[in-house]
Design a protein around this motif. Structure first.
Motif, PDB file in Angstrom:
ATOM      1  N   MET A 243       7.932 -13.597  62.150  1.00  0.00           N
ATOM      2  CA  MET A 243       7.326 -12.644  61.223  1.00  0.00           C
ATOM      3  C   MET A 243       7.011 -11.328  61.915  1.00  0.00           C
ATOM      4  O   MET A 243       7.323 -10.245  61.406  1.00  0.00           O
ATOM      5  CB  MET A 243       6.052 -13.237  60.617  1.00  0.00           C
ATOM      6  N   HIS A 244       6.395 -11.401  63.092  1.00  0.00           N
ATOM      7  CA  HIS A 244       5.996 -10.183  63.792  1.00  0.00           C
ATOM      8  C   HIS A 244       7.206  -9.434  64.338  1.00  0.00           C
ATOM      9  O   HIS A 244       7.217  -8.201  64.345  1.00  0.00           O
ATOM     10  CB  HIS A 244       5.002 -10.526  64.896  1.00  0.00           C
ATOM     11  N   ARG A 245       8.202 -10.175  64.794  1.00  0.00           N
ATOM     12  CA  ARG A 245       9.427  -9.505  65.232  1.00  0.00           C
ATOM     13  C   ARG A 245      10.052  -8.713  64.087  1.00  0.00           C
ATOM     14  O   ARG A 245      10.527  -7.588  64.280  1.00  0.00           O
ATOM     15  CB  ARG A 245      10.430 -10.525  65.758  1.00  0.00           C
ATOM     16  N   ALA A 246      10.061  -9.298  62.898  1.00  0.00           N
ATOM     17  CA  ALA A 246      10.645  -8.603  61.745  1.00  0.00           C
ATOM     18  C   ALA A 246       9.895  -7.309  61.440  1.00  0.00           C
ATOM     19  O   ALA A 246      10.503  -6.285  61.100  1.00  0.00           O
ATOM     20  CB  ALA A 246      10.644  -9.519  60.524  1.00  0.00           C
ATOM     21  N   ARG A 247       8.581  -7.338  61.582  1.00  0.00           N
ATOM     22  CA  ARG A 247       7.791  -6.125  61.331  1.00  0.00           C
ATOM     23  C   ARG A 247       8.081  -5.046  62.379  1.00  0.00           C
ATOM     24  O   ARG A 247       8.238  -3.866  62.041  1.00  0.00           O
ATOM     25  CB  ARG A 247       6.299  -6.455  61.329  1.00  0.00           C
ATOM     26  N   LEU A 248       8.177  -5.459  63.639  1.00  0.00           N
ATOM     27  CA  LEU A 248       8.449  -4.469  64.688  1.00  0.00           C
ATOM     28  C   LEU A 248       9.896  -4.007  64.647  1.00  0.00           C
ATOM     29  O   LEU A 248      10.195  -2.869  65.029  1.00  0.00           O
ATOM     30  CB  LEU A 248       8.097  -5.035  66.060  1.00  0.00           C
ATOM     31  N   GLN A 249      10.791  -4.857  64.191  1.00  0.00           N
ATOM     32  CA  GLN A 249      12.169  -4.414  63.987  1.00  0.00           C
ATOM     33  C   GLN A 249      12.207  -3.301  62.949  1.00  0.00           C
ATOM     34  O   GLN A 249      12.884  -2.278  63.140  1.00  0.00           O
ATOM     35  CB  GLN A 249      13.047  -5.583  63.546  1.00  0.00           C
TER      36      GLN A 249
END
Length: 212
Positions: A185-191
């Motif tokens: 989830m957090h990777r998707a936001r930072l992506q």
């Protein structure tokens, strides 16, 4: 230059036969192949960013190398020789030039004391903020190691940090407090935040590398 991510906050950077180790802490498994290490950087004193055992192991294989860290680490690591660095300073070791930014750890809670923290820019290429959202002033960051999860981290603030830095590349670090679902989830936001300025986000699992 090549960066390898290990568990949580630990990074290994290799350049022309020299190796730099950043933040080998309590959530990181013992590092190996340390014969080319020329320096260690520790961003702050919390044990998830350094342990005496990690330092002893590194220094056995690379005796006499400098360990760069803020004054709080020097006090906590009284049995080790620490070269104290502060924001605004530049140091060199082997094929690495390190510039330091920030100064303070992100606030966890008002009941806890604020400690020192330095972000480090390595060879004007790779920026790692430690436990902070410190944006390096007047610097075009090519590659950002962006925190994914922490007691002090709110994902919206982490996204704002990436948007402010505007890196060409980014990957997530500081992630051992998250579940697998939470990491994704957090990777998707930072992506998303990385891509707003045309950058590319990379997913690195422990032991995986990125050529810069």
């Amino acid at each position: 230059m090549r960066v390898t991510k290990y568990e949580h906050a630990a990074l290994r950077i290799d350049e022309s036969g020299d190796t730099l180790i950043v933040d080998p802490g309590s959530f990181t498994t013992p590092l190996d192949d340390l014969t080319g290490v020329v320096a260690v950087v520790i961003t702050h004193e919390h044990p998830d960013h350094w342990t005496p055992e990690h330092l002893d192991r590194i220094l056995r294989d690379a005796p006499g190398i400098p360990v760069f860290a803020p004054a709080g680490v020097s006090a906590a690591a009284a049995d080790h020789e620490i070269t104290i660095v502060s924001p605004g300073e530049t140091v060199t070791a082997g094929n690495f030039t390190m510039r330091f930014f920030g100064g303070a750890h992100a606030v966890i809670h008002e009941s806890l004391p604020t400690i020192e923290n330095v972000g480090v820019l390595i060879n004007d290429e790779l920026y790692y903020p430690g436990d902070s959202y410190a944006v390096p002033e007047d610097v075009a960051v090519s590659t950002l190691a962006a925190p994914l999860g922490a007691p002090w981290l709110k994902i919206g603030e982490a996204m704002d940090f990436v948007l402010a830095v505007k890196p060409r590349r980014a990957f997530g670090v500081h992630d051992m407090t998250l579940s697998v679902i939470g990491k994704d989830m957090h990777r998707a936001r930072l992506q998303w935040a990385t891509e707003q300025e045309g950058g590319e986000f990379f997913v690195l699992e422990p032991g995986e590398s990125l050529d810069l």
